[in-house]
Design a protein around this motif. Structure first.
Motif, PDB file in Angstrom:
ATOM      1  N   ARG A  91      43.669  48.143  49.236  1.00 36.71           N
ATOM      2  CA  ARG A  91      44.448  47.853  48.035  1.00 36.71           C
ATOM      3  C   ARG A  91      43.673  46.947  47.073  1.00 36.71           C
ATOM      4  O   ARG A  91      43.772  47.099  45.852  1.00 36.71           O
ATOM      5  CB  ARG A  91      45.779  47.189  48.425  1.00 36.71           C
ATOM      6  N   ALA A  92      42.896  46.020  47.637  1.00 36.46           N
ATOM      7  CA  ALA A  92      42.107  45.140  46.779  1.00 36.46           C
ATOM      8  C   ALA A  92      41.023  45.926  46.045  1.00 36.46           C
ATOM      9  O   ALA A  92      40.843  45.770  44.829  1.00 36.46           O
ATOM     10  CB  ALA A  92      41.485  44.021  47.606  1.00 36.46           C
ATOM     11  N   VAL A  93      40.307  46.772  46.787  1.00 34.01           N
ATOM     12  CA  VAL A  93      39.236  47.560  46.180  1.00 34.01           C
ATOM     13  C   VAL A  93      39.789  48.513  45.117  1.00 34.01           C
ATOM     14  O   VAL A  93      39.163  48.742  44.071  1.00 34.01           O
ATOM     15  CB  VAL A  93      38.469  48.333  47.266  1.00 34.01           C
ATOM     16  N   ARG A  94      40.986  49.053  45.373  1.00 35.85           N
ATOM     17  CA  ARG A  94      41.612  49.972  44.409  1.00 35.85           C
ATOM     18  C   ARG A  94      42.344  49.225  43.287  1.00 35.85           C
ATOM     19  O   ARG A  94      42.923  49.836  42.408  1.00 35.85           O
ATOM     20  CB  ARG A  94      42.587  50.891  45.148  1.00 35.85           C
ATOM     21  N   ARG A  95      42.309  47.904  43.349  1.00 34.48           N
ATOM     22  CA  ARG A  95      42.901  47.044  42.311  1.00 34.48           C
ATOM     23  C   ARG A  95      44.392  47.303  42.122  1.00 34.48           C
ATOM     24  O   ARG A  95      44.907  47.300  40.995  1.00 34.48           O
ATOM     25  CB  ARG A  95      42.157  47.218  40.984  1.00 34.48           C
ATOM     26  N   LYS A  96      45.088  47.471  43.215  1.00 31.24           N
ATOM     27  CA  LYS A  96      46.526  47.692  43.165  1.00 31.24           C
ATOM     28  C   LYS A  96      47.270  46.477  42.621  1.00 31.24           C
ATOM     29  O   LYS A  96      48.411  46.592  42.175  1.00 31.24           O
ATOM     30  CB  LYS A  96      47.044  48.053  44.553  1.00 31.24           C
ATOM     31  N   TYR A  97      46.631  45.327  42.671  1.00 37.74           N
ATOM     32  CA  TYR A  97      47.272  44.108  42.186  1.00 37.74           C
ATOM     33  C   TYR A  97      47.493  44.136  40.672  1.00 37.74           C
ATOM     34  O   TYR A  97      48.227  43.317  40.124  1.00 37.74           O
ATOM     35  CB  TYR A  97      46.433  42.878  42.567  1.00 37.74           C
ATOM     36  N   HIS A  98      46.863  45.083  39.982  1.00 42.99           N
ATOM     37  CA  HIS A  98      47.059  45.199  38.536  1.00 42.99           C
ATOM     38  C   HIS A  98      48.536  45.375  38.188  1.00 42.99           C
ATOM     39  O   HIS A  98      48.998  44.919  37.135  1.00 42.99           O
ATOM     40  CB  HIS A  98      46.259  46.382  37.984  1.00 42.99           C
ATOM     41  N   ASP A  99      49.283  46.055  39.089  1.00 41.86           N
ATOM     42  CA  ASP A  99      50.708  46.293  38.837  1.00 41.86           C
ATOM     43  C   ASP A  99      51.498  44.992  38.778  1.00 41.86           C
ATOM     44  O   ASP A  99      52.588  44.956  38.195  1.00 41.86           O
ATOM     45  CB  ASP A  99      51.299  47.186  39.936  1.00 41.86           C
ATOM     46  N   LYS A 100      50.970  43.923  39.371  1.00 47.18           N
ATOM     47  CA  LYS A 100      51.698  42.663  39.451  1.00 47.18           C
ATOM     48  C   LYS A 100      51.252  41.654  38.395  1.00 47.18           C
ATOM     49  O   LYS A 100      51.785  40.552  38.334  1.00 47.18           O
ATOM     50  CB  LYS A 100      51.507  42.043  40.840  1.00 47.18           C
ATOM     51  N   LEU A 101      50.261  42.028  37.594  1.00 46.18           N
ATOM     52  CA  LEU A 101      49.695  41.089  36.633  1.00 46.18           C
ATOM     53  C   LEU A 101      50.144  41.383  35.202  1.00 46.18           C
ATOM     54  O   LEU A 101      50.403  42.540  34.839  1.00 46.18           O
ATOM     55  CB  LEU A 101      48.161  41.134  36.694  1.00 46.18           C
ATOM     56  N   LYS A 102      50.209  40.353  34.402  1.00 46.05           N
ATOM     57  CA  LYS A 102      50.498  40.495  32.974  1.00 46.05           C
ATOM     58  C   LYS A 102      49.177  40.761  32.255  1.00 46.05           C
ATOM     59  O   LYS A 102      48.600  39.886  31.605  1.00 46.05           O
ATOM     60  CB  LYS A 102      51.156  39.224  32.445  1.00 46.05           C
ATOM     61  N   LEU A 103      48.686  41.989  32.404  1.00 45.40           N
ATOM     62  CA  LEU A 103      47.370  42.335  31.885  1.00 45.40           C
ATOM     63  C   LEU A 103      47.302  42.196  30.368  1.00 45.40           C
ATOM     64  O   LEU A 103      46.237  41.909  29.810  1.00 45.40           O
ATOM     65  CB  LEU A 103      47.008  43.766  32.293  1.00 45.40           C
ATOM     66  N   GLY A 104      48.434  42.395  29.697  1.00 48.18           N
ATOM     67  CA  GLY A 104      48.447  42.306  28.252  1.00 48.18           C
ATOM     68  C   GLY A 104      48.163  40.919  27.724  1.00 48.18           C
ATOM     69  O   GLY A 104      47.785  40.758  26.550  1.00 48.18           O
ATOM     70  N   GLU A 105      48.329  39.908  28.575  1.00 47.38           N
ATOM     71  CA  GLU A 105      48.066  38.531  28.152  1.00 47.38           C
ATOM     72  C   GLU A 105      46.631  38.100  28.411  1.00 47.38           C
ATOM     73  O   GLU A 105      46.262  36.965  28.116  1.00 47.38           O
ATOM     74  CB  GLU A 105      49.029  37.577  28.873  1.00 47.38           C
ATOM     75  N   MET A 106      45.833  39.012  28.992  1.00 49.76           N
ATOM     76  CA  MET A 106      44.456  38.676  29.323  1.00 49.76           C
ATOM     77  C   MET A 106      43.491  39.325  28.340  1.00 49.76           C
ATOM     78  O   MET A 106      43.722  40.445  27.886  1.00 49.76           O
ATOM     79  CB  MET A 106      44.091  39.168  30.731  1.00 49.76           C
ATOM     80  N   SER A 107      42.403  38.640  28.086  1.00 50.01           N
ATOM     81  CA  SER A 107      41.312  39.265  27.337  1.00 50.01           C
ATOM     82  C   SER A 107      40.544  40.187  28.281  1.00 50.01           C
ATOM     83  O   SER A 107      40.720  40.134  29.504  1.00 50.01           O
ATOM     84  CB  SER A 107      40.371  38.195  26.781  1.00 50.01           C
ATOM     85  N   ARG A 108      39.708  41.021  27.717  1.00 46.81           N
ATOM     86  CA  ARG A 108      38.912  41.934  28.545  1.00 46.81           C
ATOM     87  C   ARG A 108      38.026  41.157  29.511  1.00 46.81           C
ATOM     88  O   ARG A 108      37.913  41.511  30.688  1.00 46.81           O
ATOM     89  CB  ARG A 108      38.053  42.825  27.657  1.00 46.81           C
ATOM     90  N   ARG A 109      37.416  40.086  29.035  1.00 42.73           N
ATOM     91  CA  ARG A 109      36.533  39.268  29.871  1.00 42.73           C
ATOM     92  C   ARG A 109      37.319  38.619  31.007  1.00 42.73           C
ATOM     93  O   ARG A 109      36.849  38.574  32.151  1.00 42.73           O
ATOM     94  CB  ARG A 109      35.869  38.187  29.012  1.00 42.73           C
ATOM     95  N   THR A 110      38.530  38.150  30.702  1.00 47.54           N
ATOM     96  CA  THR A 110      39.358  37.531  31.733  1.00 47.54           C
ATOM     97  C   THR A 110      39.731  38.543  32.799  1.00 47.54           C
ATOM     98  O   THR A 110      39.695  38.236  33.995  1.00 47.54           O
ATOM     99  CB  THR A 110      40.630  36.932  31.101  1.00 47.54           C
ATOM    100  N   ARG A 111      40.098  39.756  32.387  1.00 51.83           N
ATOM    101  CA  ARG A 111      40.447  40.802  33.365  1.00 51.83           C
ATOM    102  C   ARG A 111      39.263  41.100  34.274  1.00 51.83           C
ATOM    103  O   ARG A 111      39.432  41.309  35.479  1.00 51.83           O
ATOM    104  CB  ARG A 111      40.891  42.072  32.645  1.00 51.83           C
ATOM    105  N   GLN A 112      38.067  41.127  33.707  1.00 54.85           N
ATOM    106  CA  GLN A 112      36.884  41.395  34.527  1.00 54.85           C
ATOM    107  C   GLN A 112      36.671  40.299  35.562  1.00 54.85           C
ATOM    108  O   GLN A 112      36.356  40.581  36.730  1.00 54.85           O
ATOM    109  CB  GLN A 112      35.649  41.526  33.626  1.00 54.85           C
ATOM    110  N   LEU A 113      36.837  39.058  35.149  1.00 55.32           N
ATOM    111  CA  LEU A 113      36.663  37.943  36.077  1.00 55.32           C
ATOM    112  C   LEU A 113      37.738  37.950  37.162  1.00 55.32           C
ATOM    113  O   LEU A 113      37.453  37.691  38.336  1.00 55.32           O
ATOM    114  CB  LEU A 113      36.700  36.618  35.301  1.00 55.32           C
ATOM    115  N   VAL A 114      38.969  38.259  36.773  1.00 50.36           N
ATOM    116  CA  VAL A 114      40.053  38.340  37.760  1.00 50.36           C
ATOM    117  C   VAL A 114      39.774  39.461  38.748  1.00 50.36           C
ATOM    118  O   VAL A 114      40.034  39.328  39.955  1.00 50.36           O
ATOM    119  CB  VAL A 114      41.409  38.534  37.054  1.00 50.36           C
ATOM    120  N   ASP A 115      39.228  40.569  38.270  1.00 54.31           N
ATOM    121  CA  ASP A 115      38.903  41.675  39.174  1.00 54.31           C
ATOM    122  C   ASP A 115      37.824  41.280  40.184  1.00 54.31           C
ATOM    123  O   ASP A 115      37.866  41.705  41.342  1.00 54.31           O
ATOM    124  CB  ASP A 115      38.445  42.903  38.376  1.00 54.31           C
ATOM    125  N   VAL A 116      36.869  40.495  39.752  1.00 53.82           N
ATOM    126  CA  VAL A 116      35.838  40.017  40.684  1.00 53.82           C
ATOM    127  C   VAL A 116      36.481  39.213  41.812  1.00 53.82           C
ATOM    128  O   VAL A 116      36.179  39.413  42.994  1.00 53.82           O
ATOM    129  CB  VAL A 116      34.783  39.163  39.948  1.00 53.82           C
TER     130      VAL A 116
END
Length: 279
Positions: A179-204
């Motif tokens: 689930r981590a590798v497939r980034r399933k946690y995206h469903d639980k995050l407020k992605l719209g409040e993040m910048s592209r750079r922030t999303r990349q860092l969170v994914d790391v």
């Protein structure tokens, strides 16, 4: 207003309260507390990888590390309060459902119930340690694992119980990692409040941290299965021994270093969840 309407109205008010600012604050405090513990366990594991055998790379070791510093007791109580908040948040999900379209499904509620029990136990252990720092309240994960395994093996059908539990932990580890590798946690995050750079860092942090957790869970499950097959409780390992075992693979201490860094990433990921998770 009839009794049915009154009951429905009361449930609506209770649900709003459960999803209100107090519950949201409890959830975010719990995620922050979890992040602190994982970050410290990762740091301790790196020290173990480089030869410091005196360190205990688990929750108990993290609590001891905190207690050694000034204001350590205050921090311990703050962590305990955060973990109590985490347990209460998961309890609210059991009763009212989690955030998201499928949050009310029985499977989601069951998972929240398991997490509620787990974090209640963790919160209790931290409270006991905070009440008596250095008194063993945190406990060794290795000793706890051996004791529980020994008691389970002593039950009728104990080998099957321990073996199936071990298989379940292996499956949980694989599930966590995938689930981590497939980034399933995206469903639980407020992605719209993040910048592209922030999303990349969170994914790391999310992918690396989740993969490390999954590997450790799966490894601990394998040891539990071996304990059941050999009927030897000492073969079961807690977090500390499981991490140390990674240093004895053909990759040497570098696998433990990678997992330790993964735990630190998961600590940072927990901080990100505390900021951007949907509650």
């Amino acid at each position: 207003m009839n009794s049915t309407a009154m009951a429905r109205s009361g449930r609506t008010h209770a649900e709003r309260a459960a999803r209100g600012s107090a519950t949201e604050g409890a959830a975010r405090a719990g995620l922050t507390a979890r992040g602190v513990i994982y970050l410290l366990v990762g740091i301790l594991a790196i020290q173990v990888a480089f030869g410091d055998s005196s360190r205990q790379a688990d929750r108990g070791g993290a609590l001891e590390e905190i207690a050694q510093h000034s204001f350590g007791v205050v921090v311990l109580w703050a962590l305990a309060a955060g973990l109590v908040g985490m347990a209460l948040w998961r309890l609210s999900e059991v009763v009212f459902g989690a955030a998201g379209q499928d949050g009310r499904k029985a499977r989601k509620r069951a998972m929240s119930a398991v997490r509620c029990v787990f974090y209640s136990f963790v919160a209790y252990s931290v409270i006991m340690f905070a009440a008596s720092p250095g008194g063993g309240g945190g406990g060794s994960s290795d000793k706890q694992s051996r004791d529980v395994t020994a008691r389970a093996l002593g039950l009728p059908g104990g080998q099957w119980i321990v073996g199936l539990a071990g298989v379940g932990v292996v499956a949980a580890g694989v599930w966590i990692g995938v689930r981590a590798v497939r980034r399933k946690y995206h469903d639980k995050l407020k992605l719209g409040e993040m910048s592209r750079r922030t999303r990349q860092l969170v994914d790391v942090t999310g992918v690396g941290g989740g993969a490390a957790r999954g590997l450790v869970f799966a490894t601990a499950g394998v040891f539990a299965v071996r304990a059941a097959i050999d009927y030897e409780p000492d073969r079961a390992k807690g977090l500390d021994d499981t991490l140390r075992s990674l240093a004895h693979t053909p990759l040497g201490p570098w696998l433990l270093v990678c997992v330790a860094l993964g735990f630190m990433l998961f600590g940072l990921f927990s901080f990100a969840l505390a900021r951007w998770r949907k509650v």
